[in-house]
Design an enzyme around this catalytic site. Sequence first.
Site, PDB file in Angstrom:
ATOM      1  N   LYS A  13       0.833  -1.206   0.000  1.00  0.00           N
ATOM      2  CA  LYS A  13       0.000   0.000   0.000  1.00  0.00           C
ATOM      3  C   LYS A  13       0.874   1.265   0.000  1.00  0.00           C
ATOM      4  CE  LYS A  13      -1.985  -1.187   3.942  1.00  0.00           C
ATOM      5  NZ  LYS A  13      -1.330  -2.490   4.238  1.00  0.00           N
ATOM      6  N   ARG A  88     -10.153   0.610   8.242  1.00  0.00           N
ATOM      7  CA  ARG A  88      -9.739  -0.731   8.645  1.00  0.00           C
ATOM      8  C   ARG A  88     -10.812  -1.483   9.395  1.00  0.00           C
ATOM      9  NH1 ARG A  88      -3.876   0.344   8.645  1.00  0.00           N
ATOM     10  NH2 ARG A  88      -2.760  -1.512   9.275  1.00  0.00           N
ATOM     11  N   ARG A 127      11.976  -4.733   5.248  1.00  0.00           N
ATOM     12  CA  ARG A 127      11.651  -3.344   4.882  1.00  0.00           C
ATOM     13  C   ARG A 127      12.470  -2.333   5.666  1.00  0.00           C
ATOM     14  NH1 ARG A 127       5.574  -1.605   5.494  1.00  0.00           N
ATOM     15  NH2 ARG A 127       5.850  -2.595   7.508  1.00  0.00           N
ATOM     16  N   ARG A 161      10.839  -0.173  11.317  1.00  0.00           N
ATOM     17  CA  ARG A 161       9.704  -0.001  12.240  1.00  0.00           C
ATOM     18  C   ARG A 161       9.755  -1.006  13.384  1.00  0.00           C
ATOM     19  NH1 ARG A 161       4.518   0.328   8.314  1.00  0.00           N
ATOM     20  NH2 ARG A 161       3.654  -0.859  10.049  1.00  0.00           N
ATOM     21  N   ARG A 172      -0.930  -8.503  13.236  1.00  0.00           N
ATOM     22  CA  ARG A 172      -1.462  -7.515  12.288  1.00  0.00           C
ATOM     23  C   ARG A 172      -2.263  -8.213  11.191  1.00  0.00           C
ATOM     24  NH1 ARG A 172       4.144  -4.789  11.246  1.00  0.00           N
ATOM     25  NH2 ARG A 172       3.165  -3.947   9.368  1.00  0.00           N
TER      26      ARG A 172
HETATM   27  P1  AP5 Z   1       4.833  -1.604   1.925  1.00  0.00           P
HETATM   28  O1  AP5 Z   1       4.410  -0.873   0.692  1.00  0.00           O
HETATM   29  O2  AP5 Z   1       5.578  -0.859   2.951  1.00  0.00           O
HETATM   30  O3  AP5 Z   1       3.571  -2.363   2.556  1.00  0.00           O
HETATM   31  P2  AP5 Z   1       2.246  -1.796   3.230  1.00  0.00           P
HETATM   32  O4  AP5 Z   1       1.081  -2.444   2.549  1.00  0.00           O
HETATM   33  O5  AP5 Z   1       2.256  -0.299   3.277  1.00  0.00           O
HETATM   34  O6  AP5 Z   1       2.390  -2.481   4.639  1.00  0.00           O
HETATM   35  P3  AP5 Z   1       2.354  -1.899   6.118  1.00  0.00           P
HETATM   36  O7  AP5 Z   1       3.145  -2.828   6.961  1.00  0.00           O
HETATM   37  O8  AP5 Z   1       2.712  -0.450   6.135  1.00  0.00           O
HETATM   38  O9  AP5 Z   1       0.844  -2.073   6.431  1.00  0.00           O
HETATM   39  P4  AP5 Z   1       0.188  -2.086   7.802  1.00  0.00           P
HETATM   40  O10 AP5 Z   1      -1.219  -1.985   7.363  1.00  0.00           O
HETATM   41  O11 AP5 Z   1       0.514  -3.236   8.653  1.00  0.00           O
HETATM   42  O12 AP5 Z   1       0.843  -0.844   8.572  1.00  0.00           O
HETATM   43  P5  AP5 Z   1       0.316   0.628   8.854  1.00  0.00           P
HETATM   44  O13 AP5 Z   1       1.465   1.540   8.887  1.00  0.00           O
HETATM   45  O14 AP5 Z   1      -0.824   0.950   7.969  1.00  0.00           O
HETATM   46  O15 AP5 Z   1       5.678  -2.877   1.456  1.00  0.00           O
HETATM   47  C1  AP5 Z   1       6.358  -3.706   2.387  1.00  0.00           C
HETATM   48  C2  AP5 Z   1       7.761  -4.052   1.885  1.00  0.00           C
HETATM   49  O16 AP5 Z   1       7.659  -4.900   0.735  1.00  0.00           O
HETATM   50  C3  AP5 Z   1       8.583  -2.848   1.433  1.00  0.00           C
HETATM   51  O17 AP5 Z   1       9.914  -3.039   1.863  1.00  0.00           O
HETATM   52  C4  AP5 Z   1       8.498  -2.851  -0.097  1.00  0.00           C
HETATM   53  O18 AP5 Z   1       9.688  -2.365  -0.681  1.00  0.00           O
HETATM   54  C5  AP5 Z   1       8.284  -4.322  -0.409  1.00  0.00           C
HETATM   55  N1  AP5 Z   1       7.351  -4.516  -1.520  1.00  0.00           N
HETATM   56  C6  AP5 Z   1       6.200  -3.817  -1.767  1.00  0.00           C
HETATM   57  N2  AP5 Z   1       5.581  -4.296  -2.881  1.00  0.00           N
HETATM   58  C7  AP5 Z   1       6.352  -5.333  -3.327  1.00  0.00           C
HETATM   59  C8  AP5 Z   1       6.231  -6.226  -4.445  1.00  0.00           C
HETATM   60  N3  AP5 Z   1       5.205  -6.148  -5.323  1.00  0.00           N
HETATM   61  N4  AP5 Z   1       7.212  -7.172  -4.581  1.00  0.00           N
HETATM   62  C9  AP5 Z   1       8.248  -7.244  -3.698  1.00  0.00           C
HETATM   63  N5  AP5 Z   1       8.417  -6.427  -2.644  1.00  0.00           N
HETATM   64  C10 AP5 Z   1       7.476  -5.479  -2.453  1.00  0.00           C
HETATM   65  O19 AP5 Z   1      -0.256   0.466  10.350  1.00  0.00           O
HETATM   66  C11 AP5 Z   1       0.607   0.229  11.434  1.00  0.00           C
HETATM   67  C12 AP5 Z   1      -0.174   0.167  12.734  1.00  0.00           C
HETATM   68  O20 AP5 Z   1      -0.820   1.434  12.977  1.00  0.00           O
HETATM   69  C13 AP5 Z   1      -1.332  -0.854  12.759  1.00  0.00           C
HETATM   70  O21 AP5 Z   1      -0.875  -2.142  13.114  1.00  0.00           O
HETATM   71  C14 AP5 Z   1      -2.271  -0.218  13.804  1.00  0.00           C
HETATM   72  O22 AP5 Z   1      -1.798  -0.457  15.116  1.00  0.00           O
HETATM   73  C15 AP5 Z   1      -2.135   1.267  13.515  1.00  0.00           C
HETATM   74  N6  AP5 Z   1      -3.108   1.751  12.525  1.00  0.00           N
HETATM   75  C16 AP5 Z   1      -2.832   2.285  11.304  1.00  0.00           C
HETATM   76  N7  AP5 Z   1      -3.956   2.625  10.645  1.00  0.00           N
HETATM   77  C17 AP5 Z   1      -4.990   2.297  11.468  1.00  0.00           C
HETATM   78  C18 AP5 Z   1      -6.406   2.375  11.334  1.00  0.00           C
HETATM   79  N8  AP5 Z   1      -6.995   2.870  10.233  1.00  0.00           N
HETATM   80  N9  AP5 Z   1      -7.163   1.930  12.374  1.00  0.00           N
HETATM   81  C19 AP5 Z   1      -6.598   1.429  13.498  1.00  0.00           C
HETATM   82  N10 AP5 Z   1      -5.266   1.318  13.680  1.00  0.00           N
HETATM   83  C20 AP5 Z   1      -4.458   1.739  12.665  1.00  0.00           C
HETATM   84 MG    MG Z   2       2.404   1.106   4.867  1.00  0.00          MG
END
Ligand code: AP5
Ligand code: MG
Length: 215
Positions: A13, A88, A127, A161, A172
């Site tokens: 994402k 979410r 990552r 992270r 997660r």
């Molecule tokens: P990346 O693009 O970073 O993945 P992502 O989908 O953004 O994954 P996240 O881990 O950020 O998602 P998340 O939902 O767990 O975390 P968030 O910050 O939203 O890609 C990952 C890696 O893979 C990178 O190194 C990239 O280079 C590589 N990659 C990407 N695409 C690839 C491909 N096609 N092939 C190969 N490699 C690839 O949330 C964190 C925390 O915040 C949550 O756990 C929760 O506690 C809180 N939170 C956030 N939003 C909310 C909400 N709306 N409600 C409640 N709590 C929330």
């Molecule tokens: Mg992300």
Amino acid sequence: MNIILLGPPGAGKGTQSQRLVEKHGMRQLSTGDMLRAAVKAQTPVGIQAKAVMDAGELVSDTIVSALISDELASMGNDVGAIFDGYPRTEAQALMLDEILQQHGRTLAHVIELEVNEDALVERITGRFTCASCGKGYHDKFERPKQEGVCDRCGGTEFKRRPDDNEETVRTRMAEYRAKTAPILPVYEARGIVSRVDGMADIDAVTDSINAILEG
Ligand code: AP5
Ligand code: MG
Ligand code: ZN
């Protein structure tokens, strides 16, 4: 144009959002990034959210919705929004409808990145991001062109992270299956869901998303 990128942790994402920002001048609204900034700044929201995030659980619906609402209020109405990691839960999806209505915006697409969960642990544990500009990288899949130097800003410091360890990632993912995946049918009923193979390489995923936006 306003879109939601939906998919489990590590689906891509954030990676794809950054590319859409560069190509289309849209704005990325990542509640995860906003919460991490709040944790770093030790705001009341950050202090409350830290332990929840470290455990891989979900922060309260009202907190994240307020972050999104404030961010939209600070944006020009001509700038498209990419919702990354929000909504979410079903409650957040309802709140987003209200927030969008208040701002005179509508949702054009909900794009689901379909991925194989087993591969995601490797993506997440590999990552890292630039400490200055936030550009995302991966030990195996997206290394800086010059070792140790950020492609975008020339920075030489990188960070990882605290929630990117295998145990937290499993929590997660379970949260995603239990609380986030069930919001898809709501958007399906509106005919705005598209699916993309998130296991393809990064450029191919970008091409598929652009085809949806331009189609
Ligand atoms: P990346 O693009 O970073 O993945 P992502 O989908 O953004 O994954 P996240 O881990 O950020 O998602 P998340 O939902 O767990 O975390 P968030 O910050 O939203 O890609 C990952 C890696 O893979 C990178 O190194 C990239 O280079 C590589 N990659 C990407 N695409 C690839 C491909 N096609 N092939 C190969 N490699 C690839 O949330 C964190 C925390 O915040 C949550 O756990 C929760 O506690 C809180 N939170 C956030 N939003 C909310 C909400 N709306 N409600 C409640 N709590 C929330
Ligand atoms: Mg992300
Ligand atoms: Zn950088």
